[in-house]
Design an enzyme around this catalytic site. Structure first.
Site, PDB file in Angstrom:
ATOM      1  CB  VAL A  47      12.730  12.150  -4.740  1.00 29.62           C
ATOM      2  CG1 VAL A  47      13.303  12.234  -6.134  1.00 29.62           C
ATOM      3  CG2 VAL A  47      11.227  12.326  -4.748  1.00 29.62           C
ATOM      4  CB  CYS A  48      16.992   8.178  -5.017  1.00 27.10           C
ATOM      5  SG  CYS A  48      18.761   7.901  -5.061  1.00 27.10           S
ATOM      6  CG  LEU A  49      17.354  14.429  -8.595  1.00 32.92           C
ATOM      7  CD1 LEU A  49      17.576  13.633  -9.882  1.00 32.92           C
ATOM      8  CD2 LEU A  49      16.246  15.458  -8.814  1.00 32.92           C
TER       9      LEU A  49
END
Length: 184
Positions: A111-113
């Site tokens: 996840v790219c957060l």
């Protein structure tokens, strides 16, 4: 010499009394204390549900997000949270277990957060992460992609992106990648 001897005696006494007084339980770590506080103060949106496979282990749990608007409306996406002993000074490890066609989630579930990486701060909570994940489904960000193909389609043709999301959620191929059905 006397002080050292009396300290050792005191330690032995505490070790002997410790389990009897605490019911045989170990002292909670800072991470366990903080995650307990975070979970007790959770304000889960109606589109989210938490599951603790082992109720005695608050450091490992699952979160399901079922968006009720946007491209991903009607889908159900499960995330696995692993909270390390460095929490809250280190962000939890979060992976998406549901394969999803999304610019900010790759096909391996990474996840790219930003708050899970460089923008993590100890004042942030599990609630902050949950709202961040939910926001990714409402407003996918093609400017910071993990799935570059999905990001490119979103930037160049929103209608085709929406068709690809629908195909993937119904269960089927997008390009050469097969997605399991994730509609509720």
């Amino acid at each position: 010499m006397i002080k050292l001897f009396s300290l050792k005696q005191q330690q032995k006494k505490e070790e002997g009394d410790g389990p009897a007084k605490s019911g045989g339980q170990k002292r909670a770590s800072a991470a366990q204390l903080r995650i307990t506080k975070d979970i007790n103060e959770l304000n889960l949106p109606k589109t989210c549900h938490m599951d603790f496979p082992d109720p005695d282990d608050l450091l490992n749990f699952k979160l399901s997000i079922s968006p009720d608007e946007g491209f991903y409306r009607g889908g159900k996406f499960t995330f696995n949270f692993k909270v390390g002993q460095g929490y809250p000074h280190e962000a939890p490890k979060v992976k998406c277990e549901t394969m999803v066609y999304h610019p900010n989630i790759d096909l391996d579930g990474n996840v790219c957060l930003n708050i899970l990486r460089e923008d993590w701060k100890p004042v942030l909570t599990i609630n902050s992460i949950i709202y961040g994940l939910q926001y990714l489904f409402l407003e996918p960000n093609p400017e910071d992609p993990l799935n570059k193909d999905a990001a490119e389609v979103l930037q160049n043709n929103r209608r085709i992106f929406e068709q690809n999301v629908n195909k993937s959620m119904r269960g089927g191929y997008v390009g050469s990648t097969y997605f399991e059905r994730c509609l509720k």
